[in-house]
Design a protein around this motif. Structure first.
Motif, PDB file in Angstrom:
ATOM      1  N   ILE A 150       0.872  -1.180   0.000  1.00  0.00           N
ATOM      2  CA  ILE A 150       0.000   0.000   0.000  1.00  0.00           C
ATOM      3  C   ILE A 150       0.903   1.222   0.000  1.00  0.00           C
ATOM      4  O   ILE A 150       1.824   1.318   0.809  1.00  0.00           O
ATOM      5  CB  ILE A 150      -0.925   0.036   1.236  1.00  0.00           C
ATOM      6  CG1 ILE A 150      -1.694  -1.265   1.418  1.00  0.00           C
ATOM      7  CG2 ILE A 150      -1.847   1.260   1.189  1.00  0.00           C
ATOM      8  CD1 ILE A 150      -2.730  -1.563   0.380  1.00  0.00           C
ATOM      9  N   ARG A 151       0.630   2.142  -0.903  1.00  0.00           N
ATOM     10  CA  ARG A 151       1.420   3.370  -0.981  1.00  0.00           C
ATOM     11  C   ARG A 151       0.566   4.483  -1.572  1.00  0.00           C
ATOM     12  O   ARG A 151      -0.534   4.237  -2.077  1.00  0.00           O
ATOM     13  CB  ARG A 151       2.684   3.148  -1.811  1.00  0.00           C
ATOM     14  CG  ARG A 151       2.404   2.756  -3.245  1.00  0.00           C
ATOM     15  CD  ARG A 151       3.662   2.855  -4.096  1.00  0.00           C
ATOM     16  NE  ARG A 151       3.467   2.301  -5.414  1.00  0.00           N
ATOM     17  CZ  ARG A 151       2.766   2.859  -6.389  1.00  0.00           C
ATOM     18  NH1 ARG A 151       2.141   4.002  -6.181  1.00  0.00           N
ATOM     19  NH2 ARG A 151       2.667   2.281  -7.573  1.00  0.00           N
ATOM     20  N   ASN A 152       1.090   5.706  -1.513  1.00  0.00           N
ATOM     21  CA  ASN A 152       0.384   6.837  -2.110  1.00  0.00           C
ATOM     22  C   ASN A 152       0.348   6.702  -3.625  1.00  0.00           C
ATOM     23  O   ASN A 152       1.275   6.179  -4.241  1.00  0.00           O
ATOM     24  CB  ASN A 152       1.035   8.156  -1.714  1.00  0.00           C
ATOM     25  CG  ASN A 152       0.766   8.501  -0.273  1.00  0.00           C
ATOM     26  OD1 ASN A 152       1.605   8.264   0.577  1.00  0.00           O
ATOM     27  ND2 ASN A 152      -0.409   9.027   0.015  1.00  0.00           N
ATOM     28  N   ALA A 153      -0.734   7.179  -4.204  1.00  0.00           N
ATOM     29  CA  ALA A 153      -0.910   7.162  -5.658  1.00  0.00           C
ATOM     30  C   ALA A 153       0.039   8.162  -6.308  1.00  0.00           C
ATOM     31  O   ALA A 153       0.439   9.146  -5.691  1.00  0.00           O
ATOM     32  CB  ALA A 153      -2.352   7.506  -6.010  1.00  0.00           C
ATOM     33  N   ARG A 154       0.361   7.896  -7.572  1.00  0.00           N
ATOM     34  CA  ARG A 154       1.221   8.788  -8.354  1.00  0.00           C
ATOM     35  C   ARG A 154       0.461   9.243  -9.597  1.00  0.00           C
ATOM     36  O   ARG A 154      -0.243   8.450 -10.221  1.00  0.00           O
ATOM     37  CB  ARG A 154       2.478   8.039  -8.799  1.00  0.00           C
ATOM     38  CG  ARG A 154       3.297   7.522  -7.644  1.00  0.00           C
ATOM     39  CD  ARG A 154       4.485   6.706  -8.155  1.00  0.00           C
ATOM     40  NE  ARG A 154       5.179   6.106  -7.029  1.00  0.00           N
ATOM     41  CZ  ARG A 154       5.665   4.877  -7.032  1.00  0.00           C
ATOM     42  NH1 ARG A 154       5.553   4.103  -8.097  1.00  0.00           N
ATOM     43  NH2 ARG A 154       6.279   4.412  -5.967  1.00  0.00           N
ATOM     44  N   LEU A 155       0.634  10.505  -9.951  1.00  0.00           N
ATOM     45  CA  LEU A 155      -0.023  11.025 -11.156  1.00  0.00           C
ATOM     46  C   LEU A 155       0.359  10.224 -12.399  1.00  0.00           C
ATOM     47  O   LEU A 155      -0.453  10.067 -13.306  1.00  0.00           O
ATOM     48  CB  LEU A 155       0.314  12.500 -11.366  1.00  0.00           C
ATOM     49  CG  LEU A 155      -0.456  13.484 -10.490  1.00  0.00           C
ATOM     50  CD1 LEU A 155       0.095  14.895 -10.649  1.00  0.00           C
ATOM     51  CD2 LEU A 155      -1.940  13.446 -10.808  1.00  0.00           C
ATOM     52  N   SER A 156       1.561   9.700 -12.430  1.00  0.00           N
ATOM     53  CA  SER A 156       2.018   8.934 -13.592  1.00  0.00           C
ATOM     54  C   SER A 156       1.217   7.644 -13.794  1.00  0.00           C
ATOM     55  O   SER A 156       1.270   7.033 -14.855  1.00  0.00           O
ATOM     56  CB  SER A 156       3.505   8.602 -13.470  1.00  0.00           C
ATOM     57  OG  SER A 156       3.742   7.804 -12.321  1.00  0.00           O
ATOM     58  N   GLU A 157       0.443   7.241 -12.783  1.00  0.00           N
ATOM     59  CA  GLU A 157      -0.360   6.011 -12.840  1.00  0.00           C
ATOM     60  C   GLU A 157      -1.824   6.280 -13.150  1.00  0.00           C
ATOM     61  O   GLU A 157      -2.659   5.387 -13.020  1.00  0.00           O
ATOM     62  CB  GLU A 157      -0.292   5.282 -11.491  1.00  0.00           C
ATOM     63  CG  GLU A 157       1.088   4.963 -11.032  1.00  0.00           C
ATOM     64  CD  GLU A 157       1.134   4.525  -9.582  1.00  0.00           C
ATOM     65  OE1 GLU A 157       1.827   3.523  -9.329  1.00  0.00           O
ATOM     66  OE2 GLU A 157       0.509   5.159  -8.715  1.00  0.00           O
ATOM     67  N   ILE A 158      -2.143   7.495 -13.550  1.00  0.00           N
ATOM     68  CA  ILE A 158      -3.550   7.888 -13.654  1.00  0.00           C
ATOM     69  C   ILE A 158      -4.361   6.989 -14.578  1.00  0.00           C
ATOM     70  O   ILE A 158      -5.531   6.706 -14.285  1.00  0.00           O
ATOM     71  CB  ILE A 158      -3.692   9.389 -14.037  1.00  0.00           C
ATOM     72  CG1 ILE A 158      -5.121   9.866 -13.739  1.00  0.00           C
ATOM     73  CG2 ILE A 158      -3.287   9.635 -15.469  1.00  0.00           C
ATOM     74  CD1 ILE A 158      -5.526   9.825 -12.292  1.00  0.00           C
TER      75      ILE A 158
END
Length: 173
Positions: free
Chosen positions: A3-11
């Motif tokens: 579990i980790r914070n989302a990244r814009l690159s994964e949108i």
């Protein structure tokens, strides 16, 4: 599972998971991008084997924010308050391929831990479905097992079915 914070690159992958779970009720890619930008500390993904298996995104609401209908929580940019006292779980979903593997439970635990460690948060809110819907199983009983308390029945919240607003309060001090 990680579990980790989302990244814009994964949108794109995030949007695909959202669509697979919420179907016609899913957020747009632009809305998901805005949620990551506005409150990155409240947007998490569960990763299994390099793939996003699930996600949860949250916002902070003022204690006085009234939730009667689905539209009372949209758009995110309008309702998210930087110093709000309520940690609202906006969307918790798992890709169908990864269901029944503890993904949602792990994401929910991460939300609770995050909210408890944030200054000024007094409670967490989440809305659960009371009956089987087009998008899945009843979730209210699941959240109640996780120590959320039902505080309001909303008769036509989404898809003309009854949903429940649930709360987990934190002790102050």
């Amino acid at each position: 599972m990680r579990i980790r914070n989302a990244r814009l690159s994964e949108i794109n992958e995030i949007h695909n998971v959202e669509k697979s779970a919420w179907k016609s009720f899913s957020a747009s890619k632009k809305s998901l991008e805005n949620r990551i930008k506005l409150f990155p500390r409240g947007f998490f993904v569960a990763v299994i084997g390099g793939n996003i298996a699930g996600l949860v995104n949250c916002c902070r609401l003022d204690k006085s924010h009234e939730i009667k209908r689905f539209k009372d929580l949209y758009p995110f940019e309008r309702v998210h308050k930087k110093n709000g006292e309520i940690f609202y779980i906006y969307s918790l979903c798992t890709h169908p391929k990864y269901r029944r593997k503890g993904v949602a439970k792990s994401l929910l635990k991460t939300c609770v831990k995050t909210a408890k460690n944030m200054s000024g948060i007094k409670a967490i809110y989440i809305v659960g479905s009371n009956t089987k819907t087009k998008i899945g199983i009843p979730t209210t009983p699941i959240y109640e097992r996780y120590v959320f308390k039902s505080i309001k029945l909303m008769r036509r919240y989404l898809d003309n079915k009854p949903w429940t607003l649930l709360e987990m309060k934190f002790r102050s001090g």
